[in-house]
Design an enzyme around this catalytic site. Structure first.
Site, PDB file in Angstrom:
ATOM      1  N   ASP A 103      33.277  -6.336 -82.594  1.00 38.91           N
ATOM      2  CA  ASP A 103      33.914  -5.433 -81.644  1.00 38.91           C
ATOM      3  C   ASP A 103      34.516  -6.268 -80.511  1.00 38.91           C
ATOM      4  O   ASP A 103      33.827  -7.101 -79.914  1.00 38.91           O
ATOM      5  CB  ASP A 103      32.885  -4.453 -81.074  1.00 38.91           C
ATOM      6  CG  ASP A 103      33.421  -3.036 -80.990  1.00 38.91           C
ATOM      7  OD1 ASP A 103      34.540  -2.884 -80.484  1.00 38.91           O
ATOM      8  OD2 ASP A 103      32.733  -2.104 -81.428  1.00 38.91           O
ATOM      9  N   ASP A 211      38.507  -2.436 -79.142  1.00 44.45           N
ATOM     10  CA  ASP A 211      38.146  -1.235 -78.399  1.00 44.45           C
ATOM     11  C   ASP A 211      39.280  -0.836 -77.442  1.00 44.45           C
ATOM     12  O   ASP A 211      39.810  -1.676 -76.701  1.00 44.45           O
ATOM     13  CB  ASP A 211      36.868  -1.523 -77.611  1.00 44.45           C
ATOM     14  CG  ASP A 211      36.292  -0.316 -76.931  1.00 44.45           C
ATOM     15  OD1 ASP A 211      35.849   0.607 -77.634  1.00 44.45           O
ATOM     16  OD2 ASP A 211      36.282  -0.290 -75.678  1.00 44.45           O
ATOM     17  N   GLU A 273      41.476   0.439 -81.917  1.00 43.02           N
ATOM     18  CA  GLU A 273      41.137   1.797 -81.483  1.00 43.02           C
ATOM     19  C   GLU A 273      42.208   2.221 -80.483  1.00 43.02           C
ATOM     20  O   GLU A 273      42.384   1.583 -79.444  1.00 43.02           O
ATOM     21  CB  GLU A 273      39.758   1.832 -80.836  1.00 43.02           C
ATOM     22  CG  GLU A 273      39.347   3.238 -80.420  1.00 43.02           C
ATOM     23  CD  GLU A 273      38.161   3.265 -79.473  1.00 43.02           C
ATOM     24  OE1 GLU A 273      37.382   4.223 -79.549  1.00 43.02           O
ATOM     25  OE2 GLU A 273      38.027   2.340 -78.650  1.00 43.02           O
ATOM     26  N   HIS A 346      30.128   5.590 -83.663  1.00 40.73           N
ATOM     27  CA  HIS A 346      29.143   5.607 -82.578  1.00 40.73           C
ATOM     28  C   HIS A 346      29.522   6.575 -81.459  1.00 40.73           C
ATOM     29  O   HIS A 346      28.686   6.856 -80.590  1.00 40.73           O
ATOM     30  CB  HIS A 346      28.984   4.196 -82.002  1.00 40.73           C
ATOM     31  CG  HIS A 346      30.243   3.666 -81.363  1.00 40.73           C
ATOM     32  ND1 HIS A 346      31.340   3.329 -82.110  1.00 40.73           N
ATOM     33  CD2 HIS A 346      30.569   3.445 -80.076  1.00 40.73           C
ATOM     34  CE1 HIS A 346      32.299   2.903 -81.297  1.00 40.73           C
ATOM     35  NE2 HIS A 346      31.858   2.973 -80.066  1.00 40.73           N
ATOM     36  N   ASP A 347      30.755   7.085 -81.471  1.00 36.98           N
ATOM     37  CA  ASP A 347      31.214   8.006 -80.434  1.00 36.98           C
ATOM     38  C   ASP A 347      31.337   9.446 -80.913  1.00 36.98           C
ATOM     39  O   ASP A 347      31.744  10.316 -80.137  1.00 36.98           O
ATOM     40  CB  ASP A 347      32.585   7.564 -79.900  1.00 36.98           C
ATOM     41  CG  ASP A 347      32.506   6.367 -78.972  1.00 36.98           C
ATOM     42  OD1 ASP A 347      31.436   6.161 -78.365  1.00 36.98           O
ATOM     43  OD2 ASP A 347      33.515   5.644 -78.854  1.00 36.98           O
TER      44      ASP A 347
END
Length: 576
Positions: A103, A211, A273, A346-347
């Site tokens: 990430d 991210d 993302e 994860h979100d």
């Protein structure tokens, strides 16, 4: 360009598995997952058949936002282990033919990162311009209500600016106040980021999931000012028009590609993302000729059940809306670019609780949802526990939650008094990010085999029935269905590269589409309800071969019609 069987990149046939290390496997009994815990479970990943593991952040961090607030990009947080532990995990995965993606969080750092500590030390600091420092609004006193340099709201509630008492200026934080935004306008910042990325590639990782990468370019006026957004709540405004897909974003991404990836080994994966990105934006990001990214994460489809009050005010999904959104992305990226396919991460809350039935029909709805997603054109992502049919936690108390976003929403909503506690809790139970972060359920033992200690977040009580050990023992389980889907992508060129055509766009309950390549055609049908559904299909599909189904007796069309059982999914083949 349109990929062909001869020139398609490796990732068109790959499946990525996301690990949220804090909740994957604890090896030392402190209740928090760690890298040596991952080592204990690498064979689970190999048995599942995934090609890539993406690690959510394991960097050194104060853990204000569970590791997305990084204080040292080139070290592992002691909570998770050491750099040597990470090297061992990478080597173990590579031995099993699994690539590793890290990430990359470079829109912001932690306020404890040395760059920010130095930047904060003085208005004359050589790193002052590495972050977005601004004085109070003209004519106002710093610290007064509304004196922030712009009216932007933070994603985590409240203003996006924090006053630093020592220097009398504000710094920008689109997320937590402990996550100050880097100033990508400064070339020194960019070069420092690129050097860090090269360091990780040299260490052996195989790419990055970037991210909120499309927030790194902010709109700056001729005087160097950031400007207000339209007012949305009280005195706060929506600043997204000033930082989502900003004016220099593509320049920065192309520079990154040139500085970091050009001349590197084959086999890297670059995923962005990109909240707020449109199909047209995604074409630009993922056009191979532009040399930016391989694929992006979009958010349209996971916002369809957000109600008028936002994500914590959920409404039932209208399947027609889902088909319209996913169909538009399939069509828009058919000629140029590539899709990322995901339900969970994860979100996001667990998909089987969100769009399926996490009670009586958990297995059927989980496998139906997986089939529909994985048969689209794109690279599927499996989030840890998704392959087990893990569900939302159904927490009933504010004390159960750990997620900063959920807790701040609840605090703000309770303070305003517009929504009672029961409704707030219902919204959190349905949509909180903690639903995805409960520990992975490995077996029926206390704490689900995740830890010998007290888990950092409560384990879902249904782990006694829903766990990897039970799933592995059942040939008809969610786990084995995921294995078959992954094998199908590996083996079948039509699944990887076939053209996509949406069918039954206006049907409220059945998701249907075809994939076609060089005379080979697949028909995919998914029933999003517990009731039987009967639909018309082209008579040429009568008696077609069953490629994959999630029920013991898969439906096959006859006389131009097919009857799907509740939550049924079936993939059929017809060869010209």
């Amino acid at each position: 360009m349109t990929f062909t069987v001869d020139d398609a990149p490796w990732w068109t046939g790959a499946v990525v598995y996301q690990i949220y290390p804090r909740s994957f496997q604890d090896s030392d009994g402190d209740g928090v997952g760690d890298l040596r815990g991952v080592l204990q479970r690498v064979d689970h990943l190999a048995e599942l058949g995934v090609d890539v593991v993406w690690f959510s952040p394991v960097y050194r961090s104060p853990q204000d936002d569970n590791g997305y607030d990084i204080s040292d990009y080139q070290d592992v947080d002691p909570l998770f282990g050491t750099l040597e532990d990470l090297d061992e995990v990478v080597a173990a995965l590579h031995e099993r033919g699994i690539k590793v993606v890290m990430d990359l969080v470079v829109n912001h750092t932690s306020d404890e990162h040395p760059w920010f500590v130095e930047s904060r030390s003085s208005v004359d600091s050589p790193k002052r311009d590495w972050y977005w420092w601004r004085p109070a609004r003209a004519g106002m006193t710093a610290g007064a209500p509304g004196a922030e340099p712009t009216n932007w709201a933070s994603f985590f509630s409240g203003p996006a600016w924090q006053l630093d008492e020592a220097t009398g200026e504000y710094y920008l934080h689109l997320f937590s106040r402990k996550q100050p935004d880097l100033n990508w306008e400064n070339p020194q910042v960019r070069q420092a980021v690129y050097a860090m990325m090269r360091w990780w590639l040299d260490r052996g990782v195989d790419g990055f999931r970037m991210d909120v990468i499309n927030l790194i370019s902010k709109v700056v006026d001729d005087d160097g000012h950031l400007v207000d957004g339209p007012v949305t709540s009280g005195a706060l405004g929506d600043g997204s028009g000033q930082y989502v897909n900003g004016p220099r974003l593509h320049e920065f991404l192309q520079e990154m590609h040139h500085e970091v990836f050009d001349g590197r080994r084959d086999g890297l994966l670059l995923v962005g993302e990109t909240p707020g990105a449109t199909v047209d934006d995604a074409v630009l990001f993922t056009d191979p000729g532009r040399r930016e990214l391989d694929m992006v994460f979009t958010f349209e489809h996971v916002g369809l059940d957000h109600g008028p009050g936002g994500k914590y005010d959920p409404v039932p999904l209208d399947l027609r809306d889902l088909k319209a959104v996913l169909g538009r992305w399939q069509a828009g990226l058919a000629g140029t670019g590539w899709n990322s396919l995901y339900w969970d991460n994860h979100d996001q809350p667990r998909i089987v609780s969100r769009f399926g039935d996490d009670g009586e029909h958990r297995r059927e709805s989980a496998t139906m949802l997986a089939t529909v997603l994985h048969l689209h054109r794109g690279t599927p992502y499996v989030y840890q526990g998704e392959e087990l049919g893990m569900t939302n936690a159904h927490f009933t108390s504010f004390d159960d939650y750990r997620d900063i976003e959920a807790l701040r929403y609840a605090e703000e909503a309770r303070a305003l008094g517009h929504v009672d506690d029961d409704r707030i809790l219902a919204g959190l139970a349905a949509m909180s990010r903690d639903n995805a972060r409960t520990p992975v359920q490995w077996d029926a033992s206390p704490h689900a085999g995740f830890t010998a200690g007290e888990p950092w977040l409560p384990v879902n009580p249904n782990h006694r029935d829903v766990n990897a050990e039970a799933e592995r023992a059942d040939p008809a389980s969610v786990f084995h269905h995921y294995r078959r889907l992954i094998e199908l992508r590996h083996e079948d060129a039509t699944v990887r590269l076939g053209d996509f055509t949406m069918l039954l766009a206006d049907h409220p309950h059945v998701y249907a589409f075809t994939r076609e390549l060089a005379g080979d055609a697949l028909l995919v049908l998914g029933n999003f309800t517990a009731e039987r559904q009967e639909v018309d299909v082209d008579p040429s599909w009568d008696g077609a071969d069953v490629v994959l189904g999630n029920l013991p007796e898969p439906a096959v069309p006859a006389a131009g019609r097919v009857r799907l059982a509740g939550w049924e999914a079936v993939v059929l083949r017809r060869t010209a």
